[in-house]
Write a protein that holds these residues in place. Structure first.
Motif, mmCIF file in Angstrom:
data_model
loop_
_atom_site.group_PDB
_atom_site.id
_atom_site.type_symbol
_atom_site.label_atom_id
_atom_site.label_comp_id
_atom_site.label_asym_id
_atom_site.label_seq_id
_atom_site.Cartn_x
_atom_site.Cartn_y
_atom_site.Cartn_z
ATOM 1 N N MET A 1 29.836 32.955 30.557
ATOM 2 C CA MET A 1 29.238 34.281 30.460
ATOM 3 C C MET A 1 30.320 35.310 30.753
ATOM 4 S SD MET A 1 26.237 33.776 29.404
ATOM 5 C CE MET A 1 25.484 35.402 29.573
ATOM 6 N N PRO A 2 30.232 36.490 30.125
ATOM 7 C CA PRO A 2 31.290 37.496 30.279
ATOM 8 C C PRO A 2 31.311 38.113 31.679
ATOM 9 C CG PRO A 2 29.478 38.363 28.979
ATOM 10 C CD PRO A 2 29.186 36.912 29.194
ATOM 11 N N SER A 3 32.370 38.841 31.957
ATOM 12 C CA SER A 3 32.495 39.546 33.233
ATOM 13 C C SER A 3 31.336 40.512 33.407
ATOM 14 C CB SER A 3 33.813 40.315 33.287
ATOM 15 O OG SER A 3 34.895 39.419 33.223
ATOM 16 N N SER A 4 30.855 40.602 34.649
ATOM 17 C CA SER A 4 29.744 41.512 34.926
ATOM 18 C C SER A 4 29.709 41.811 36.415
ATOM 19 C CB SER A 4 28.412 40.896 34.484
ATOM 20 O OG SER A 4 28.003 39.914 35.421
ATOM 21 N N LEU A 5 28.752 42.643 36.793
ATOM 22 C CA LEU A 5 28.530 42.973 38.196
ATOM 23 C C LEU A 5 27.203 42.404 38.672
ATOM 24 C CD1 LEU A 5 29.828 44.543 40.546
ATOM 25 C CD2 LEU A 5 28.593 46.562 39.779
ATOM 26 N N SER A 6 26.638 41.456 37.921
ATOM 27 C CA SER A 6 25.312 40.957 38.295
ATOM 28 C C SER A 6 25.335 40.239 39.640
ATOM 29 C CB SER A 6 24.758 40.033 37.216
ATOM 30 O OG SER A 6 25.377 38.775 37.257
ATOM 31 N N ALA A 7 26.450 39.647 39.984
ATOM 32 C CA ALA A 7 26.579 38.984 41.283
ATOM 33 C C ALA A 7 27.282 39.942 42.235
ATOM 34 C CB ALA A 7 27.352 37.681 41.125
ATOM 35 N N GLU A 8 26.688 41.120 42.406
ATOM 36 C CA GLU A 8 27.374 42.202 43.121
ATOM 37 C C GLU A 8 27.690 41.861 44.570
ATOM 38 O OE1 GLU A 8 23.105 42.721 44.048
ATOM 39 O OE2 GLU A 8 24.175 42.372 42.194
ATOM 40 N N HIS A 9 26.979 40.895 45.144
ATOM 41 C CA HIS A 9 27.269 40.528 46.533
ATOM 42 C C HIS A 9 28.545 39.699 46.657
ATOM 43 C CE1 HIS A 9 25.124 37.116 44.882
ATOM 44 N NE2 HIS A 9 25.377 36.383 45.945
ATOM 45 N N LEU A 10 29.174 39.368 45.520
ATOM 46 C CA LEU A 10 30.386 38.541 45.542
ATOM 47 C C LEU A 10 31.661 39.350 45.364
ATOM 48 C CD1 LEU A 10 29.102 35.562 43.379
ATOM 49 C CD2 LEU A 10 28.966 35.879 45.855
ATOM 50 N N GLY A 11 31.544 40.597 44.935
ATOM 51 C CA GLY A 11 32.723 41.413 44.735
ATOM 52 C C GLY A 11 32.578 42.302 43.511
ATOM 53 N N THR A 12 33.688 42.804 43.016
ATOM 54 C CA THR A 12 33.674 43.714 41.871
ATOM 55 C C THR A 12 33.467 42.935 40.567
ATOM 56 O OG1 THR A 12 36.072 43.571 41.772
ATOM 57 C CG2 THR A 12 35.148 45.392 43.038
ATOM 58 N N VAL A 13 33.461 43.632 39.448
ATOM 59 C CA VAL A 13 33.219 43.011 38.140
ATOM 60 C C VAL A 13 34.185 41.853 37.918
ATOM 61 C CG1 VAL A 13 33.294 43.391 35.645
ATOM 62 C CG2 VAL A 13 32.305 45.138 37.138
ATOM 63 N N ASP A 14 33.620 40.718 37.562
ATOM 64 C CA ASP A 14 34.428 39.525 37.319
ATOM 65 C C ASP A 14 33.580 38.530 36.523
ATOM 66 O OD1 ASP A 14 36.513 37.650 37.391
ATOM 67 O OD2 ASP A 14 36.957 38.072 39.499
ATOM 68 N N GLN A 15 34.175 37.443 36.093
ATOM 69 C CA GLN A 15 33.475 36.424 35.311
ATOM 70 C C GLN A 15 32.966 35.342 36.260
ATOM 71 O OE1 GLN A 15 35.758 34.372 32.261
ATOM 72 N NE2 GLN A 15 34.019 34.520 30.875
ATOM 73 N N TYR A 16 31.851 35.630 36.908
ATOM 74 C CA TYR A 16 31.333 34.761 37.963
ATOM 75 C C TYR A 16 30.650 33.511 37.410
ATOM 76 C CZ TYR A 16 32.277 38.613 41.122
ATOM 77 O OH TYR A 16 32.912 39.596 41.839
ATOM 78 N N PHE A 17 30.918 32.385 38.065
ATOM 79 C CA PHE A 17 30.181 31.162 37.741
ATOM 80 C C PHE A 17 28.687 31.356 37.989
ATOM 81 C CE2 PHE A 17 34.340 28.896 38.480
ATOM 82 C CZ PHE A 17 34.483 28.479 37.174
ATOM 83 N N TRP A 18 28.339 32.196 38.942
ATOM 84 C CA TRP A 18 26.941 32.520 39.238
ATOM 85 C C TRP A 18 26.189 32.831 37.942
ATOM 86 C CZ3 TRP A 18 23.362 33.590 43.202
ATOM 87 C CH2 TRP A 18 22.391 34.547 42.926
ATOM 88 N N ASP A 19 26.744 33.718 37.115
ATOM 89 C CA ASP A 19 26.088 34.101 35.859
ATOM 90 C C ASP A 19 25.964 32.915 34.910
ATOM 91 O OD1 ASP A 19 25.810 36.898 36.491
ATOM 92 O OD2 ASP A 19 27.942 37.131 36.080
ATOM 93 N N SER A 20 27.038 32.151 34.786
ATOM 94 C CA SER A 20 27.014 31.004 33.881
ATOM 95 C C SER A 20 26.028 29.943 34.349
ATOM 96 C CB SER A 20 28.420 30.400 33.743
ATOM 97 O OG SER A 20 29.249 31.262 32.978
ATOM 98 N N PHE A 21 25.969 29.699 35.655
ATOM 99 C CA PHE A 21 25.031 28.690 36.169
ATOM 100 C C PHE A 21 23.584 29.112 35.922
ATOM 101 C CE2 PHE A 21 28.311 27.191 39.545
ATOM 102 C CZ PHE A 21 29.022 26.539 38.556
ATOM 103 N N TRP A 22 23.266 30.378 36.169
ATOM 104 C CA TRP A 22 21.898 30.844 35.931
ATOM 105 C C TRP A 22 21.550 30.778 34.443
ATOM 106 C CZ3 TRP A 22 17.758 31.552 38.852
ATOM 107 C CH2 TRP A 22 17.924 31.634 40.234
ATOM 108 N N CYS A 23 22.514 31.100 33.586
ATOM 109 C CA CYS A 23 22.224 31.069 32.145
ATOM 110 C C CYS A 23 22.099 29.641 31.636
ATOM 111 C CB CYS A 23 23.282 31.853 31.384
ATOM 112 S SG CYS A 23 23.073 33.646 31.611
ATOM 113 N N LEU A 24 22.926 28.731 32.137
ATOM 114 C CA LEU A 24 22.770 27.332 31.754
ATOM 115 C C LEU A 24 21.408 26.815 32.215
ATOM 116 C CD1 LEU A 24 23.689 24.604 30.670
ATOM 117 C CD2 LEU A 24 24.909 24.226 32.835
ATOM 118 N N ALA A 25 21.013 27.150 33.438
ATOM 119 C CA ALA A 25 19.700 26.727 33.944
ATOM 120 C C ALA A 25 18.581 27.289 33.071
ATOM 121 C CB ALA A 25 19.522 27.175 35.389
#
Length: 196
Positions: free
Chosen positions: A47-71
């Protein structure tokens, strides 16, 4: 969109309402297609860089987003099965490709760092923000058998970043974090480990 797909499946499993679920079928498929488009646009299949996992830091390509989308995609496969719909081949292939991309990314991280620990992003070192990556263990339960890299990540987070008061999160929402402490404890319970 991944979180919505994941939540819809769990709501359906609690209510058992086929009629309710059928009413959402087209929208759920569109949500999965959006995930597919975003992965294609990102350049590396995550998944592309985003701020959806804002508790982890600034805009970045978080595994958080990819894991939620795969799920979410995995959930739609289960929804289709529950509705006795034949899985659309594109969705089956999308899930397999997504899983492969993630594994290839983990392999590259291991080659670069010499460790199987999963950081928050493909490019960041292992730090407290890796707490976002444990969503793959709990609540998402992405794997029938938890890969060693995930269980080692959970254990390393506990070892490095917790004390008797809980998980200390120094990023944006800084301080001891009850929610993330509970998530870490749930991971240990799901892994069959009561050391939490």
């Amino acid at each position: 969109n991944g979180a919505v797909l994941w939540t819809v499946l769990r709501h359906y499993r609690m209510t058992g309402s086929h009629l309710w679920l059928k009413g959402w079928q087209k929208d759920l498929t569109r949500a999965a297609q959006w995930i597919q488009r975003m992965r294609q646009k990102s350049g590396n299949g995550l998944m592309p860089s985003s701020l959806s996992a804002e508790h982890l830091g600034t805009v970045d390509q978080y595994f958080w987003d990819s894991f939620w989308c795969l799920a979410g995609l995995q959930s739609l496969l289960q929804i289709n099965q529950d509705l006795r719909r034949e899985d659309e081949q594109w969705l089956v292939e999308e899930v397999k490709e997504f899983e492969n991309v993630l594994q290839e990314t983990f392999d590259k991280i291991q080659q670069r760092t010499g460790t199987s620990l999963i950081p928050a992003t493909p490019t960041r070192g292992f730090d407290e923000s890796a707490i976002g990556s444990i969503c793959g263990v709990y609540p998402l339960q992405l794997f029938a058998e938890i890969p060693r890299s995930f269980s080692e990540t959970v254990c390393e987070i506990k070892k490095r970043y917790t004390d008797q008061r809980g998980f200390l999160h120094p990023f944006i929402h800084s301080g001891y974090n009850p929610y993330l402490t509970l998530q870490l404890a749930h991971c240990f319970l799901y892994m069959g480990n009561d050391q939490s």
